[in-house]
Design an enzyme around this catalytic site. Sequence first.
Site, short mmCIF file in Angstrom:
data_model
loop_
_atom_site.label_atom_id
_atom_site.label_comp_id
_atom_site.label_asym_id
_atom_site.label_seq_id
_atom_site.Cartn_x
_atom_site.Cartn_y
_atom_site.Cartn_z
N TYR A 98 17.15 36.93 -10.50
CA TYR A 98 17.12 35.75 -11.36
C TYR A 98 15.87 35.81 -12.22
O TYR A 98 14.78 36.12 -11.72
CB TYR A 98 17.08 34.48 -10.49
CG TYR A 98 16.79 33.20 -11.26
CD1 TYR A 98 17.82 32.33 -11.61
CD2 TYR A 98 15.49 32.85 -11.64
CE1 TYR A 98 17.57 31.16 -12.32
CE2 TYR A 98 15.23 31.70 -12.35
CZ TYR A 98 16.27 30.85 -12.68
OH TYR A 98 16.02 29.70 -13.39
N GLU A 187 17.77 31.44 -19.45
CA GLU A 187 17.96 31.79 -18.04
C GLU A 187 18.97 32.92 -17.89
O GLU A 187 20.00 32.90 -18.55
CB GLU A 187 18.45 30.55 -17.28
CG GLU A 187 18.62 30.78 -15.80
CD GLU A 187 19.25 29.57 -15.11
OE1 GLU A 187 18.55 28.84 -14.41
OE2 GLU A 187 20.47 29.36 -15.30
#
Length: 378
Positions: A98, A187
């Site tokens: 991530y 993101e």
Amino acid sequence: MEYQGKELFRRVGIPVSDGRLATTPEEARRAAEEIGGPVVVKAQVLTGGRGKAGGVKLADDPEDAEAKANDILGLDINGHVVRKLWIESASDIAKEYYLSITFDRGAKKPLFMFTTQGGMEIEQVAEESPEALIRLHVDPSEGFQPWVARRLIYGGGVEDAGEQKQIAAIVEKLYAAFTQFDAMLCEINPLIVTPDGEVKALDSKFTVDDNSLYAHPDIAEMRDNAAADPLETFAREKGVTYVKLDGEVGICGNGAGLSMSTVDVVAHVGGRPANFCDLGGGGNAEGVVDALEVITRDPQVKSIFFNIFGGITRCDEVARGILEALDRLDMSRYPIVVRLDGTNSAEGRQILADAGKSNIHPEATMLDGARKAVELAK
Ligand code: GDP
Ligand code: MN
């Protein structure tokens, strides 16, 4: 939406899979045929958690892609009905990481977050294993420094040298995208590593809204709504009518009719329009500056074509606006073709001629202007 975020990723050089949009099962089948091999069929809705809701499905071949598209189209995901699909080449996944960058309003600085425990919701990682989540602020006055990427990567415990190198490049490009598009959030979840050791972005979220992040899902949703296309949102704020297209010639006209025919003429002479832009503010100087600010945020733009037919709009105002934009924005790398006709066009042309700017190219007709702008975009 995901596919728009991925388009921005592709432009700044963050690796993504080859993909196509589809709105019907037949289009999905054709997309899968073009892409070749197994694909993943992904619902394009302005909400996360699509995987869990059945909005992301693997398909072995074009026929299967058609069937999966049929399943997903019309699904209701958190109150969003699926009308668009993104079909992309399926990836083999060895690891899911991530990576994100947000604007931390408290610290008034961009904040990177990275963890090797990707795939799941980041809130869950923050809660269950906060030590695995690396947080790092960037001082905007210093800008991006290579040590930022190194701290994230070593802090997160990435040991493979190949991965380290690829992630460092992605961190730097994500920062560039974040600043370039005035984003509030960029993101990548998951950022995957394939079995061959290739790192790429499998999902994307791009937000330019300024709602507080990670508050709760309804706010997250609103924030995503506003973020559909960062450039279009920015244009709307400026009162400029702007539609992003896929080419290199930035187009600016006054009035929807003229702007549209300018798009057609540029295409007709073999160019690819980068946008459709109708001047804000009735074509006053301020409106011209705003429009140029919008157009030059599109990294694909190579040349700009002003096609103005003065009625209520006065050509001398437009000329002043162009010069003002040259003073206020960094426009030196853009050749600007200007065709002024109608009210005060002679004055407008004189103003431009007097300024003696080498990147301004006057043309007398729409057709010649289009040809020149296309030539200068090469
Ligand atoms: P989200 O659920 O809305 O965040 O959608 P994502 O794009 O993140 O996809 C959800 C999950 O689907 C990912 O975490 C992956 O596990 C899986 N997925 C997405 N694309 C692929 C792919 O190309 N191959 C494989 N094997 N899994 C995928
Ligand atoms: Mn995701």
